[in-house]
Design a protein around this motif. Structure first.
Motif, PDB file in Angstrom:
ATOM      1  N   SER A 193     -67.129  35.524 -36.542  1.00 43.99           N
ATOM      2  CA  SER A 193     -65.679  35.425 -36.401  1.00 43.99           C
ATOM      3  C   SER A 193     -64.972  35.834 -37.690  1.00 43.99           C
ATOM      4  O   SER A 193     -65.551  35.770 -38.784  1.00 43.99           O
ATOM      5  CB  SER A 193     -65.272  33.994 -36.042  1.00 43.99           C
ATOM      6  N   ILE A 194     -63.720  36.245 -37.562  1.00 42.47           N
ATOM      7  CA  ILE A 194     -62.918  36.616 -38.725  1.00 42.47           C
ATOM      8  C   ILE A 194     -62.779  35.423 -39.677  1.00 42.47           C
ATOM      9  O   ILE A 194     -62.868  35.571 -40.903  1.00 42.47           O
ATOM     10  CB  ILE A 194     -61.522  37.114 -38.287  1.00 42.47           C
ATOM     11  N   ARG A 195     -62.590  34.255 -39.109  1.00 45.72           N
ATOM     12  CA  ARG A 195     -62.450  33.063 -39.947  1.00 45.72           C
ATOM     13  C   ARG A 195     -63.722  32.803 -40.749  1.00 45.72           C
ATOM     14  O   ARG A 195     -63.667  32.497 -41.945  1.00 45.72           O
ATOM     15  CB  ARG A 195     -62.124  31.852 -39.074  1.00 45.72           C
ATOM     16  N   ARG A 196     -64.874  32.938 -40.102  1.00 52.10           N
ATOM     17  CA  ARG A 196     -66.152  32.720 -40.789  1.00 52.10           C
ATOM     18  C   ARG A 196     -66.370  33.788 -41.861  1.00 52.10           C
ATOM     19  O   ARG A 196     -66.863  33.494 -42.957  1.00 52.10           O
ATOM     20  CB  ARG A 196     -67.285  32.754 -39.757  1.00 52.10           C
ATOM     21  N   LEU A 197     -65.993  35.020 -41.551  1.00 57.64           N
ATOM     22  CA  LEU A 197     -66.112  36.096 -42.533  1.00 57.64           C
ATOM     23  C   LEU A 197     -65.246  35.809 -43.755  1.00 57.64           C
ATOM     24  O   LEU A 197     -65.682  35.972 -44.898  1.00 57.64           O
ATOM     25  CB  LEU A 197     -65.684  37.432 -41.912  1.00 57.64           C
ATOM     26  N   GLU A 198     -64.026  35.394 -43.507  1.00 60.40           N
ATOM     27  CA  GLU A 198     -63.094  35.117 -44.599  1.00 60.40           C
ATOM     28  C   GLU A 198     -63.643  34.038 -45.530  1.00 60.40           C
ATOM     29  O   GLU A 198     -63.503  34.121 -46.753  1.00 60.40           O
ATOM     30  CB  GLU A 198     -61.742  34.695 -44.044  1.00 60.40           C
ATOM     31  N   GLU A 199     -64.295  33.037 -44.964  1.00 60.65           N
ATOM     32  CA  GLU A 199     -64.868  31.958 -45.764  1.00 60.65           C
ATOM     33  C   GLU A 199     -66.068  32.428 -46.585  1.00 60.65           C
ATOM     34  O   GLU A 199     -66.346  31.885 -47.658  1.00 60.65           O
ATOM     35  CB  GLU A 199     -65.299  30.808 -44.851  1.00 60.65           C
ATOM     36  N   SER A 200     -66.778  33.447 -46.083  1.00 61.15           N
ATOM     37  CA  SER A 200     -68.001  33.922 -46.738  1.00 61.15           C
ATOM     38  C   SER A 200     -67.751  35.019 -47.761  1.00 61.15           C
ATOM     39  O   SER A 200     -68.607  35.292 -48.606  1.00 61.15           O
ATOM     40  CB  SER A 200     -68.986  34.451 -45.682  1.00 61.15           C
ATOM     41  N   LEU A 201     -66.587  35.673 -47.676  1.00 62.22           N
ATOM     42  CA  LEU A 201     -66.280  36.791 -48.565  1.00 62.22           C
ATOM     43  C   LEU A 201     -65.540  36.322 -49.815  1.00 62.22           C
ATOM     44  O   LEU A 201     -64.843  35.308 -49.796  1.00 62.22           O
ATOM     45  CB  LEU A 201     -65.417  37.824 -47.830  1.00 62.22           C
ATOM     46  N   ASP A 202     -65.697  37.096 -50.884  1.00 60.00           N
ATOM     47  CA  ASP A 202     -64.960  36.843 -52.118  1.00 60.00           C
ATOM     48  C   ASP A 202     -63.494  37.191 -51.869  1.00 60.00           C
ATOM     49  O   ASP A 202     -63.151  38.357 -51.692  1.00 60.00           O
ATOM     50  CB  ASP A 202     -65.539  37.716 -53.239  1.00 60.00           C
ATOM     51  N   GLN A 203     -62.620  36.202 -51.876  1.00 60.16           N
ATOM     52  CA  GLN A 203     -61.218  36.443 -51.558  1.00 60.16           C
ATOM     53  C   GLN A 203     -60.473  37.143 -52.685  1.00 60.16           C
ATOM     54  O   GLN A 203     -59.308  37.503 -52.531  1.00 60.16           O
ATOM     55  CB  GLN A 203     -60.533  35.126 -51.188  1.00 60.16           C
ATOM     56  N   ILE A 204     -61.131  37.339 -53.803  1.00 59.94           N
ATOM     57  CA  ILE A 204     -60.560  38.175 -54.851  1.00 59.94           C
ATOM     58  C   ILE A 204     -60.717  39.642 -54.475  1.00 59.94           C
ATOM     59  O   ILE A 204     -59.921  40.491 -54.846  1.00 59.94           O
ATOM     60  CB  ILE A 204     -61.258  37.912 -56.206  1.00 59.94           C
ATOM     61  N   ARG A 205     -61.760  39.948 -53.702  1.00 60.62           N
ATOM     62  CA  ARG A 205     -62.052  41.334 -53.325  1.00 60.62           C
ATOM     63  C   ARG A 205     -61.627  41.673 -51.899  1.00 60.62           C
ATOM     64  O   ARG A 205     -61.420  42.843 -51.571  1.00 60.62           O
ATOM     65  CB  ARG A 205     -63.552  41.595 -53.482  1.00 60.62           C
ATOM     66  N   PHE A 206     -61.530  40.657 -51.045  1.00 65.21           N
ATOM     67  CA  PHE A 206     -61.174  40.890 -49.643  1.00 65.21           C
ATOM     68  C   PHE A 206     -59.979  40.018 -49.260  1.00 65.21           C
ATOM     69  O   PHE A 206     -59.943  38.837 -49.597  1.00 65.21           O
ATOM     70  CB  PHE A 206     -62.357  40.564 -48.729  1.00 65.21           C
ATOM     71  N   ARG A 207     -59.028  40.620 -48.537  1.00 66.62           N
ATOM     72  CA  ARG A 207     -57.828  39.886 -48.127  1.00 66.62           C
ATOM     73  C   ARG A 207     -57.492  40.190 -46.669  1.00 66.62           C
ATOM     74  O   ARG A 207     -57.647  41.317 -46.208  1.00 66.62           O
ATOM     75  CB  ARG A 207     -56.637  40.303 -48.997  1.00 66.62           C
ATOM     76  N   ARG A 208     -56.992  39.170 -45.996  1.00 65.96           N
ATOM     77  CA  ARG A 208     -56.486  39.398 -44.643  1.00 65.96           C
ATOM     78  C   ARG A 208     -55.178  40.177 -44.715  1.00 65.96           C
ATOM     79  O   ARG A 208     -54.326  39.910 -45.559  1.00 65.96           O
ATOM     80  CB  ARG A 208     -56.219  38.073 -43.941  1.00 65.96           C
ATOM     81  N   VAL A 209     -55.036  41.134 -43.818  1.00 64.88           N
ATOM     82  CA  VAL A 209     -53.768  41.853 -43.692  1.00 64.88           C
ATOM     83  C   VAL A 209     -53.113  41.521 -42.353  1.00 64.88           C
ATOM     84  O   VAL A 209     -51.939  41.807 -42.132  1.00 64.88           O
ATOM     85  CB  VAL A 209     -53.963  43.382 -43.801  1.00 64.88           C
ATOM     86  N   HIS A 210     -53.918  40.910 -41.485  1.00 64.72           N
ATOM     87  CA  HIS A 210     -53.474  40.579 -40.135  1.00 64.72           C
ATOM     88  C   HIS A 210     -54.377  39.459 -39.639  1.00 64.72           C
ATOM     89  O   HIS A 210     -55.445  39.213 -40.214  1.00 64.72           O
ATOM     90  CB  HIS A 210     -53.599  41.825 -39.237  1.00 64.72           C
ATOM     91  N   ARG A 211     -53.962  38.788 -38.601  1.00 65.32           N
ATOM     92  CA  ARG A 211     -54.773  37.692 -38.059  1.00 65.32           C
ATOM     93  C   ARG A 211     -56.198  38.136 -37.759  1.00 65.32           C
ATOM     94  O   ARG A 211     -57.148  37.365 -37.928  1.00 65.32           O
ATOM     95  CB  ARG A 211     -54.119  37.151 -36.783  1.00 65.32           C
ATOM     96  N   GLY A 212     -56.364  39.388 -37.343  1.00 68.56           N
ATOM     97  CA  GLY A 212     -57.692  39.868 -36.971  1.00 68.56           C
ATOM     98  C   GLY A 212     -58.244  40.955 -37.865  1.00 68.56           C
ATOM     99  O   GLY A 212     -59.201  41.636 -37.485  1.00 68.56           O
ATOM    100  N   THR A 213     -57.686  41.139 -39.071  1.00 69.22           N
ATOM    101  CA  THR A 213     -58.136  42.228 -39.948  1.00 69.22           C
ATOM    102  C   THR A 213     -58.261  41.756 -41.394  1.00 69.22           C
ATOM    103  O   THR A 213     -57.361  41.112 -41.920  1.00 69.22           O
ATOM    104  CB  THR A 213     -57.159  43.422 -39.904  1.00 69.22           C
ATOM    105  N   ILE A 214     -59.390  42.107 -42.026  1.00 67.43           N
ATOM    106  CA  ILE A 214     -59.627  41.822 -43.443  1.00 67.43           C
ATOM    107  C   ILE A 214     -59.918  43.149 -44.135  1.00 67.43           C
ATOM    108  O   ILE A 214     -60.739  43.935 -43.660  1.00 67.43           O
ATOM    109  CB  ILE A 214     -60.825  40.871 -43.639  1.00 67.43           C
ATOM    110  N   VAL A 215     -59.273  43.409 -45.271  1.00 65.93           N
ATOM    111  CA  VAL A 215     -59.440  44.683 -45.973  1.00 65.93           C
ATOM    112  C   VAL A 215     -60.117  44.467 -47.323  1.00 65.93           C
ATOM    113  O   VAL A 215     -59.947  43.429 -47.965  1.00 65.93           O
ATOM    114  CB  VAL A 215     -58.073  45.389 -46.168  1.00 65.93           C
ATOM    115  N   ASN A 216     -60.894  45.458 -47.728  1.00 63.21           N
ATOM    116  CA  ASN A 216     -61.496  45.492 -49.061  1.00 63.21           C
ATOM    117  C   ASN A 216     -60.438  46.019 -50.025  1.00 63.21           C
ATOM    118  O   ASN A 216     -60.034  47.182 -49.948  1.00 63.21           O
ATOM    119  CB  ASN A 216     -62.719  46.414 -49.044  1.00 63.21           C
TER     120      ASN A 216
END
Length: 255
Positions: A193-216
């Motif tokens: 899930s996007i939520r699980r991905l967001e928790e596992s990724l470095d939020q300094i390097r990855f950010r959500r741009v939309h409810r269903g999208t995370i960008v490097n």
């Protein structure tokens, strides 16, 4: 006056080309004598060419930019390039080391160039003091601790399961029950899930741009604002455009 020479080290060709282009604009007299795509190559170029300045990306295959600086025996001035790496930026500030944040802006690069020119023209730093500055930086970084985040992802592409390095991913996008991963090599699918991905990724390097999208963040070439105020993201080497929703716009307005 002797010509000032520099090398650029970054594992992404598009970023090297972009920085070279910006430097030619803000410092046309500077000679870019070589480029490197990984740490060992960067170290070899520094030792052989002995440039006045080395622009080093923090995250490269082989050695990181910091590891290259640690191994250098040549007193080149170092400018580190990083994608919103908080712990490293804090260390740069404490050690008074030059750094550039991705995406590199012309304004920030001009500030760095002016500082470098003053140092070189005034001979502010001797070879020994440059070496000491790098050592101080390393001690600051080692005093901190870098958190552990997801570095590899298993994803499906057709009938194959592939192991993808997180740094190579441009963005994640939710599509029905699957999540799409976009890289230069194509599209891959995972079930996380996007939520699980967001928790596992470095939020300094990855950010959500939309409810269903995370960008490097390191893959962002520019953020465009439309007349209506909508923000759209363009990426290096990909034609894809990502729209930033209002809920996540505040971060990208600063870029």
């Amino acid at each position: 006056m002797t010509a000032i020479r520099a090398i650029i080290a970054d594992d992404e060709k598009a970023l090297r080309t972009y920085l070279r282009s910006l430097l030619s604009k803000v410092w046309p007299e500077l000679i870019i004598c070589a480029e490197a795509e990984n740490g060992p190559q960067a170290l070899e170029l520094v030792e052989v060419l002995q440039p006045d300045i080395a622009f080093l990306d923090i995250r490269m295959p082989g050695f990181s930019g910091i590891e290259v600086a640690e191994r250098m025996t040549v007193p080149s001035r170092v400018v580190f390039i990083t994608a919103f790496d908080t712990y490293a930026v804090e260390a740069f500030k404490k050690a008074a080391v030059d750094y550039l944040l991705k995406p590199v802006t012309e304004e920030r690069l001009r500030m760095t160039v002016e500082r470098l020119k003053k140092q070189i023209n005034a001979a502010e730093e001797s070879p020994d003091s440059i070496t000491q500055t790098v050592k101080k930086l390393l001690s600051e970084i080692k005093a901190g601790s870098e958190p552990q985040f997801l570095e590899w992802i298993k994803a499906r592409q057709g009938d194959e399961i592939r192991l993808i390095q997180v740094n190579d991913i441009y963005y994640f996008k939710a599509e029905d029950k699957y999540k799409l991963i976009k890289t230069l090599q194509g599209e891959h699918l995972i079930r996380t899930s996007i939520r699980r991905l967001e928790e596992s990724l470095d939020q300094i390097r990855f950010r959500r741009v939309h409810r269903g999208t995370i960008v490097n963040i390191g893959k962002i070439k520019a953020v465009h604002r439309s007349l209506s105020g909508r923000l759209d993201i363009s990426l290096y080497e990909l034609p894809d455009k990502l729209t930033v929703s209002r809920s996540y716009a505040s971060f990208f307005k600063q870029m």
